[in-house]
Design an enzyme around this catalytic site. Structure first.
Site, short mmCIF file in Angstrom:
data_model
loop_
_atom_site.label_atom_id
_atom_site.label_comp_id
_atom_site.label_asym_id
_atom_site.label_seq_id
_atom_site.Cartn_x
_atom_site.Cartn_y
_atom_site.Cartn_z
N LEU A 185 17.98 -1.90 -14.08
CA LEU A 185 19.42 -2.07 -13.87
C LEU A 185 19.71 -3.55 -13.65
O LEU A 185 19.52 -4.09 -12.56
CB LEU A 185 19.88 -1.24 -12.66
CG LEU A 185 21.36 -1.36 -12.28
CD1 LEU A 185 22.26 -1.05 -13.45
CD2 LEU A 185 21.68 -0.47 -11.09
N GLN A 193 22.02 -7.05 -15.82
CA GLN A 193 22.71 -7.63 -16.98
C GLN A 193 23.41 -6.57 -17.83
O GLN A 193 23.30 -6.53 -19.05
CB GLN A 193 21.72 -8.43 -17.83
CG GLN A 193 21.10 -9.60 -17.07
CD GLN A 193 20.01 -10.31 -17.86
OE1 GLN A 193 19.45 -9.76 -18.81
NE2 GLN A 193 19.69 -11.53 -17.45
N CYS A 205 0.82 -1.20 0.00
CA CYS A 205 0.00 0.00 0.00
C CYS A 205 0.85 1.25 0.00
O CYS A 205 2.05 1.22 0.10
CB CYS A 205 -0.92 0.02 1.21
SG CYS A 205 -0.04 0.50 2.69
#
Length: 281
Positions: free
Chosen positions: A266, A268, A122
């Protein structure tokens, strides 16, 4: 003293692979409610009830109170302790925390009072509340801007991040938030069933360790970069926010308003920069 509760639960499962099956033991992440109570003088109230993974409960509570603007620093807090109920089971009895403030009256909770139920997914609800919050906050330009993050440092963050997700490796069902220094060294990582709880835990840790504001640090989170996470980043003084997934439009709004570099996907040796490319070397 903080209770060392179980953060994972073992249970028997049937594992299928093609047409083969076998019975074995697997682990699922523990999820329990945490009631946060606030006391000042003769006043006491239930502030929030959140579903969380037991562990780092004090950091979670401190981070939640700080990010919501209820406390400004550790000197605001006189004590924090469990409200242990002996009529409950061994684990469930540690699901309520009492925070006593160093003041005679409870603060005005205002628009951040969730009265009193939150969940692991939430946040502040409603675009009107979002716009009001953004409009009220001001850019703090006292933070220095004399640093940039080289690509090599950014590319190594995901590997370090994943290597330290201890509970995720066992259960496969947790979010995480981590803080790094500007050289890419991992300072701390916190895990929780809810990504907002993980962020609160890491901010609470930073508050307790005297690291705030985090303007000389990088934060990385699992899952998407939501408005609520960027809100917490702003409160902690962060200037560089990375996520393994995508940001939302409201997260970008906060990043643009408060000059936070926002990096998504963000992993590999690739990433997208949604705002603040000037902080990347």
């Amino acid at each position: 003293m903080e209770h060392r509760a179980k953060s994972k639960v073992a249970l028997p499962v049937w594992e299928f692979s093609g047409r083969d099956k076998k019975n074995q033991t697997d682990y699922v992440v523990a999820e329990e409610p945490l009631e946060i109570r606030l006391r000042a003088g003769n006043e006491e109230k239930i502030l929030a009830l959140t579903m969380r993974t037991p562990g780092a409960d004090f950091d979670l509570t401190l981070g939640f109170l700080f990010c919501e603007g209820i406390i400004s620093d550790l000197s605001t807090v006189r004590s924090i302790s469990y409200c242990i109920r002996k009529d409950l089971g061994e684990e469930q009895r540690y699901n309520s925390l009492l925070v006593i403030l160093n003041q005679s009256q409870l603060p005005e909770i205002g628009m951040f009072e969730r009265h009193f139920m939150t969940s692991s997914a939430c946040g502040v609800c409603g675009r009107v509340a979002v716009d009001l919050w953004v409009a009220k906050k001001k850019e703090n330009r006292s933070f220095p801007f004399n640093w940039k993050i080289p690509l090599d440092i950014l590319y190594k963050l995901p590997e370090e991040f994943q290597a330290k997700q201890r509970l995720f490796k066992i259960t496969g069902g947790l979010h995480a938030a981590a803080i790094f220094d500007l050289k890419g060294n991992l300072i701390e990582i916190k895990e929780d069933v809810g990504r907002h709880n993980a962020m609160d835990k890491i901010v609470g840790y930073a508050l307790r360790e005297g690291l705030l504001p985090l303007d000389q640090h990088i934060v990385m989170v699992s899952g998407r970069a939501s408005y609520e996470l960027l809100q917490k980043a702003y409160m902690a003084g962060l200037r560089f926010f990375c996520s393994v997934s995508a940001p939302s439009s409201l997260a970008l709004l906060v990043a643009q308003k408060f000059s936070i570099t926002l990096v998504g996907f963000l992993r590999q040796k690739r990433f997208n920069v949604y705002h603040g490319i000037e902080r990347i070397a």
